[in-house]
Scaffold this motif. Structure first.
Motif, PDB file in Angstrom:
ATOM      1  N   TYR A  18     -13.877 -31.811 -18.241  1.00  0.00           N
ATOM      2  CA  TYR A  18     -14.004 -33.118 -17.584  1.00  0.00           C
ATOM      3  C   TYR A  18     -14.146 -34.308 -18.525  1.00  0.00           C
ATOM      4  N   ALA A  19     -14.325 -34.091 -19.808  1.00  0.00           N
ATOM      5  CA  ALA A  19     -14.593 -35.211 -20.719  1.00  0.00           C
ATOM      6  C   ALA A  19     -13.478 -36.247 -20.680  1.00  0.00           C
ATOM      7  N   GLN A  20     -12.231 -35.792 -20.748  1.00  0.00           N
ATOM      8  CA  GLN A  20     -11.120 -36.734 -20.765  1.00  0.00           C
ATOM      9  C   GLN A  20     -10.976 -37.464 -19.428  1.00  0.00           C
ATOM     10  N   ILE A  34     -24.887 -22.215 -10.985  1.00  0.00           N
ATOM     11  CA  ILE A  34     -25.094 -23.406 -11.815  1.00  0.00           C
ATOM     12  C   ILE A  34     -23.752 -24.030 -12.174  1.00  0.00           C
ATOM     13  N   ALA A  35     -22.780 -23.195 -12.478  1.00  0.00           N
ATOM     14  CA  ALA A  35     -21.448 -23.697 -12.826  1.00  0.00           C
ATOM     15  C   ALA A  35     -20.790 -24.401 -11.644  1.00  0.00           C
ATOM     16  N   SER A  36     -20.924 -23.838 -10.452  1.00  0.00           N
ATOM     17  CA  SER A  36     -20.334 -24.491  -9.277  1.00  0.00           C
ATOM     18  C   SER A  36     -21.060 -25.800  -8.981  1.00  0.00           C
ATOM     19  N   ASP A  96     -21.197 -27.497 -21.433  1.00  0.00           N
ATOM     20  CA  ASP A  96     -20.009 -26.706 -21.771  1.00  0.00           C
ATOM     21  C   ASP A  96     -18.858 -27.009 -20.817  1.00  0.00           C
ATOM     22  N   ILE A  97     -19.155 -27.092 -19.505  1.00  0.00           N
ATOM     23  CA  ILE A  97     -18.103 -27.375 -18.520  1.00  0.00           C
ATOM     24  C   ILE A  97     -17.580 -28.791 -18.683  1.00  0.00           C
ATOM     25  N   PHE A  98     -18.488 -29.728 -18.937  1.00  0.00           N
ATOM     26  CA  PHE A  98     -18.041 -31.116 -19.125  1.00  0.00           C
ATOM     27  C   PHE A  98     -17.109 -31.221 -20.323  1.00  0.00           C
TER      28      PHE A  98
END
Length: 405
Positions: free
Chosen positions: A233-235, A187-189, A227-229
């Protein structure tokens, strides 16, 4: 005319029925006259999968890990009728599911737009890319028929012997049951592949499941994505001026129908299977969509997103003329050749892939097309071509383009 050279072979996975015939025509008319084609061949036709106890499918996936780029023909996933028709040893699992499980990653599917073929949804002005998780769920399920009254439970036994149990259902009579699984790592990948792809093409990313009903299984997907975003990746998304958001799958369907397109819609495995067919059909035809599996390790497998065109195959066997759309299969080859050229630093091979796609689309835009497109085109007086004549028409345009170099 000097042929375009290759250095590293592609993994070539042959398939079934009408698409197998188209596969050979594409090689004969569109590839071998222009490219010194190098492939490592695996026959994933149903008879050979049965003969090898499906070992050939795993071998093809392992070869993809070794060589990095594969191209796959459509294949049959047998049901009970196919077991009888082909005299199979058993009802083999989906070869696509097997390959995706071994390679992991994400399948990205994007409609192929061409002049004269307008989307059924009037407000869809830009392609919608479906990002489909390529591991687990129903494609790796275990299922059984329940013969009569009794209890079905999920049982987890840890390595130290401790057990956890959950009641699935107390059956009063016969029924059916299935168990599915997924992995946090997969799921993370999937999430990272989607975020990276969105940044690469600078498009908004939607993700949708049904976490209000599946409060553990689907909610796990939602939480891992978020969580990963937030952490990674948010910035980057803010800097790129694009958005990530989560919504329920039914809300996503409603939003998609009212959108103008031009975004990536990330879906779980089964949802992506269904929604990619909906999107491709609404943009024109199931045969007008690219499909590529991208693994976190940098493996690429290109394929047509549709089936083996069984009805046309039976017509072909009866000696009747067919008009089968080969565009998705052509684009599977062009995508694989382009990626091979990019990885190997072969500009001529990349350019050939571009020319093959341009020749294909310009043939349709000129009014020469297969029957499925002739029925829906807005072009006046389209010329409906047979399966072979359509590929020949593309070959003629491609040859002219090559001669002008």
């Amino acid at each position: 005319m000097e042929k375009v050279q290759m250095t590293t072979p592609l993994v070539e996975m042959d398939g079934d029925e009408m698409t197998r015939i188209i596969w050979e025509l594409i090689k004969e008319e569109l590839l071998c006259p222009f490219v010194d084609l190098k492939t490592e061949y695996y026959d994933l036709g149903l008879e050979n999968r049965d003969r090898t106890d499906d070992a050939v499918t795993a071998e093809a996936a392992e070869a993809t890990k070794r060589l990095g780029v594969a191209v796959k023909c459509a294949t049959i996933t047998p049901n009970a009728a196919r077991v009888d028709e082909y005299g199979l040893k058993q009802m083999w699992k989906s070869p696509n599911g097997t390959i995706r499980a071994l390679l992991d990653g994400t399948v990205f599917r994007t409609p192929i737009q061409v002049a004269g073929i307008e989307p059924c949804v009037r407000n869809w002005e830009k392609p919608i890319t479906i990002a489909r998780h390529a591991y687990g769920d129903v494609y790796k399920n275990t299922e059984m028929a329940v013969p009569g009254p009794g209890v079905v439970e999920l049982v987890y036994t840890s390595d130290d012997g401790r057990e956890s149990r959950a009641l699935v259902h107390r059956f009063d009579g016969a029924g059916v049951v299935q168990g599915m699984h997924n992995l946090d790592a997969s799921i993370a990948s999937f999430a990272r592949s989607c975020f990276e792809y969105a940044l690469d093409v600078r498009q908004d990313l939607w993700f949708a499941t049904k976490d209000t009903i599946s409060k553990v299984y689907d909610h796990r997907f939602k939480d891992i994505f978020q969580d990963i975003f937030d952490a990674e990746y948010a910035q980057a998304f803010a800097d790129a001026g694009i958005e990530y958001f989560y919504t329920l799958i039914d809300d996503a369907v409603a939003r998609v129908m009212k959108s103008e397109g031009g975004f990536i819609w990330a879906c779980k495995n089964y949802d992506g299977d269904v929604m990619s067919d909906m999107v491709s059909s609404a943009f024109g035809s199931l045969a007008m969509m690219t499909s590529v599996l991208v693994s976190p390790q940098g493996f690429y497998e290109y394929e047509a997103a549709h089936g083996t065109v069984q009805r046309h195959y039976y017509k072909h066997l009866r000696g009747e003329e067919t008009s089968t759309n080969s565009v998705a299969t052509i684009f599977a080859w062009s995508g694989a050749l382009r990626k091979r050229g990019q990885l190997d630093g072969l500009g001529d091979l990349v350019a050939f892939a571009d020319q093959l796609e341009e020749a294909t689309l310009s043939t349709i835009a000129s009014g020469q097309m297969t029957g499925d497109l002739a029925l829906i085109t807005t072009l006046p007086d389209p010329q409906k071509l047979s399966t072979h004549d359509f590929i020949r028409a593309i070959a003629g345009r491609l040859e002219q383009m090559r001669e002008q170099l």
